[in-house]
Design an enzyme around this catalytic site. Sequence first.
Site, PDB file in Angstrom:
ATOM      1  N   GLU A 481      -1.084  10.998  -4.749  1.00 19.41           N
ATOM      2  CA  GLU A 481      -0.238  11.051  -4.332  1.00 19.41           C
ATOM      3  C   GLU A 481       1.051  11.839  -5.397  1.00 19.41           C
ATOM      4  O   GLU A 481       1.058  12.429  -5.898  1.00 19.41           O
ATOM      5  CB  GLU A 481       0.498  10.897  -3.258  1.00 19.41           C
ATOM      6  N   GLU A 760       5.998  -0.234  -0.853  1.00 23.26           N
ATOM      7  CA  GLU A 760       6.742   1.438   0.016  1.00 23.26           C
ATOM      8  C   GLU A 760       6.582   0.601   1.780  1.00 23.26           C
ATOM      9  O   GLU A 760       7.791   0.943   2.301  1.00 23.26           O
ATOM     10  CB  GLU A 760       4.941   1.912   0.204  1.00 23.26           C
TER      11      GLU A 760
HETATM   12  C1  RAM Z   1       4.395   9.509   2.267  1.00 27.71           C
HETATM   13  C2  RAM Z   1       5.783   8.604   1.509  1.00 27.71           C
HETATM   14  C3  RAM Z   1       6.825   9.036   0.364  1.00 27.71           C
HETATM   15  C4  RAM Z   1       8.091   9.536   2.207  1.00 27.71           C
HETATM   16  C5  RAM Z   1       6.623  10.190   3.076  1.00 27.71           C
HETATM   17  C6  RAM Z   1       6.777  10.794   4.099  1.00 27.71           C
HETATM   18  O1  RAM Z   1       3.830  10.091   1.380  1.00 27.71           O
HETATM   19  O2  RAM Z   1       5.972   7.344   1.745  1.00 27.71           O
HETATM   20  O3  RAM Z   1       7.003   8.141   0.622  1.00 27.71           O
HETATM   21  O4  RAM Z   1       8.597  10.112   1.734  1.00 27.71           O
HETATM   22  O5  RAM Z   1       5.417   9.288   2.918  1.00 27.71           O
END
Ligand code: RAM
Length: 915
Positions: A481, A760
């Site tokens: 990502e 996260e």
């Molecule tokens: C995931 C990650 C990222 C967030 C998006 C919406 O890819 O948690 O930090 O901004 O979702």
Amino acid sequence: MDHQSASNNGLEVIQLQCEYRTHWLGSDHLRPQFSWIIQSNQRSTIQYSYYIQVGLDSEDWTQLLWDSGIVVSDQSIQVKYAGSPLQSRTRYYYRVQIQDQQGRTSAWSEIQWWETALLDHTEWQAQWITPEEEWHNPQLESVFQLRKSFTLPENISSARIYATAAGLYELSINGTRVGDEWFTPGWTSYTHRHQYQTYDVTKYLQAGDNAIGISLADGWYTGRLGWENKRQHYGEHKALLLQLHVHYENGEEEIIGTDTSWHSAPSPITLASIYDGEHYDARLEQPDWDQPGYDDSLWSGVKVAELAYDHLIAQENWAVRVTEILTPVKVIHTPAGETVLDMGQNMVGRIRVTGIIPANTHYVIHHAEILDQQGNFYRGNLRTAKQAVHYIANDQQDRKINHVPRFSFQGFRYIQIEGLDHLTDQQLLEMVTGEVMHSDMPIAGSFECSHPLINQLQRNIVWGQRGNFLDVPTDCPQRDERLGWTGDAQVFIRTAAFNYNIAPFFQKWLRDLSADQRSNGSVPFVIPDVLSVLDEEKGDTELPASAAWGDAAVICPWVMYLHYGDQNLLQKQYSSMKAWVDYIYNQGSHHYLWNTGFHFGDWLALDAKENSYMGATPVDLVATSYFAYSTRIVRDTAVVLGQAADVKLYSERLEQIIQAYRHEFVTPAGRLAAPTQTAHALALMFDLLEERDQQRTATELNNLVIKNDYHLTTGFVGTPYLCFALSDHGYHETAIKLLLQEQYPSWLYPLSKGATTIWEHWDGIKTDGSFWPDDMNSYNHYAYGAIGEWLYRYVAGLDMDESIPAYKKSKIHPRYGEGEITSASAILEAAYGKIQSSWIEQADQRQLEVIIPANTTADIVLDHAILSSIQENGQLLHEIEGIHNIQEMQSTIIITIGSGHYHFVYQYQPISRLV
Ligand code: RAM
């Protein structure tokens, strides 16, 4: 006044900067801005006038491009160049002298310089070139070598290279790597803006034979990006563009650029991928390939690539560099039989291996953030990102190697090594170092306090920032990502600006945001935008945008303005900021509510339904709250920029949004319809409520936290505001309890699981030791680190008066630590200089040490202080130099001071005794 005389009178101009840099090689600004810091041995120093000179020579100040003369002004930051037009490829020297309001004149400052690059794209004479073999097989993410040999005469006086790539490049001259930057040319919205770098290569060249060698990799341009295994986001082929300008003592100039005379060949790096790591095959080495005498007659040619020149821009961001070297702390032999080294820190960068390895060794280094419950190496959360480095030695016995991957970065704390089984643990420890890499932003601030866990939390926040500020602000640095999620950036930016100087970093990213913003004003989820194409491929006509994510377009420029006082940036972003709020206005049938479309909501909040990522706070409430907040900022920006019609338009619109919000989300009796922590925090922080309902809402928020036994439930949206909302409305004690909560969920809970970065998910590792599912579980994600801003501003008390940006007027207002934190200190190297707020609490006495930079003032706000007890350096307040005003308001005393270093001591009434 006499600006010519230089005297040693305690007034000095130091740290001159041109666009945040002390020396700056390679600018394409036509009117750059200058800032300086004033050092004074007296209190209350304010600049009365400045004098700036810009010339072509560091000694002769008679031939000037700009001689401002004495300008009566207290402006000492962001002073815009106003001399004759700047020329390309020219070094300019500048110096500053000031006078203060006491009539002292400083000596001239030290001389600084900046140098322009190519101010006009027609100056590119070189051609974009692509290796011939790349043309045949662009699917391989392998690295090519390109070279050019040439002969130069004697008497070279100076030389510069301007270079970039569609991909990533590494430059060497006559066998020596040039510069210490990595991941050049950086990641931008390449179709609109493509950076090039400038190098002073004078010392690398020689009279006679020379060679330029380039390694060219895919990087973000043609490499795999995003989780859908897609490559070639910006083009099919990687390519190189380079122009060398050699100057001779006789004034002549020679230009050597990329063209079809260059040669190319595959390199020993058979795979280089941002996500997957690197494969190096030493059997493919071509020794001395970048040296002058090398015979490249068997190499292939290159082809001209049809790429544009008009979107080339000089490097805007801080360069990515290796900023720290870590050594592994231990070797672990896991139950599964793996040999794992622990770096002691979840870090981003790469592993360097140095030492002797046997012939034909093939070793592999895998990178991971955690060990599983059994203590085995765990890569599940990387999803498809391999982040593995392979090294295949050739048949040379006892070969001494010194290897790093050069075009990929890894997010990891642990490495698993395969293929070096013959080495002892000690030998392994000695062979390996971890090189920490990120945009090399100058450190701006520090926070520490008496509570060791909070200090560890602050360290984790800083590491999260380092790991995710590698040229763009990314969500995570490890899985497939690593994208510039807008929501994450906007929630964290204010904390980020306390830790590091992020001005050029966000200037660049915001320019990319405007470039990628769609024509209807909607803002992609990630910048640079590599996701919209997936929706387009699916045939979606209306590309999605989410509240709190797209709002980065408005919030980030405003925070930059508040921190750095740069109106120029606001001006540049203004149309993008307006376009975003106008886009929202045009959504759905109700202009003033945003109740349509997809939104991430209070992402990853704990009050989410089972198996959902979106918290319980209604998404239309989140969206409308942010709509109001962004509209308010656009209105305030219009005020700063003197756009009277817009001030009117957005003020009226804001009023309507607030009315619509109240109608929709507040009951007639004044109760907030959504019973979540986030809804309450947003209503208070975005000023959406009637005055009569504010305290009730704050009390309700406090009750929600207490009912949850002092635990938060907030996600990405509510978390940054929760403690502010409580502290601002009389519930600082609750905010401190939330901060110090060690049980799940809390900021400190991950520390009990060994976290060295921010996660996260609040429960990335659950209380029973199991993990959040692999589909989205990063252990290095800065969003929840947004509490850092509250630590600096409210715990240490280092804050600003937002009506005058860049800390022209600081607000020193510690809220203290409710007896749980007994001292705290924050320091910030701000635009005008160093600001400090440090306090210690002992019994009923508080000591507060404050530094306020010259040319600024501050309000010191002391809650519950006993006025008669306040002393500064042993003297009573009214006897002290530098105090401009003292105000007593209920239980708070506000002391307005001028610049200087102050030590206050005072008695206070503990709150318990006040009730
Ligand atoms: C995931 C990650 C990222 C967030 C998006 C919406 O890819 O948690 O930090 O901004 O979702």
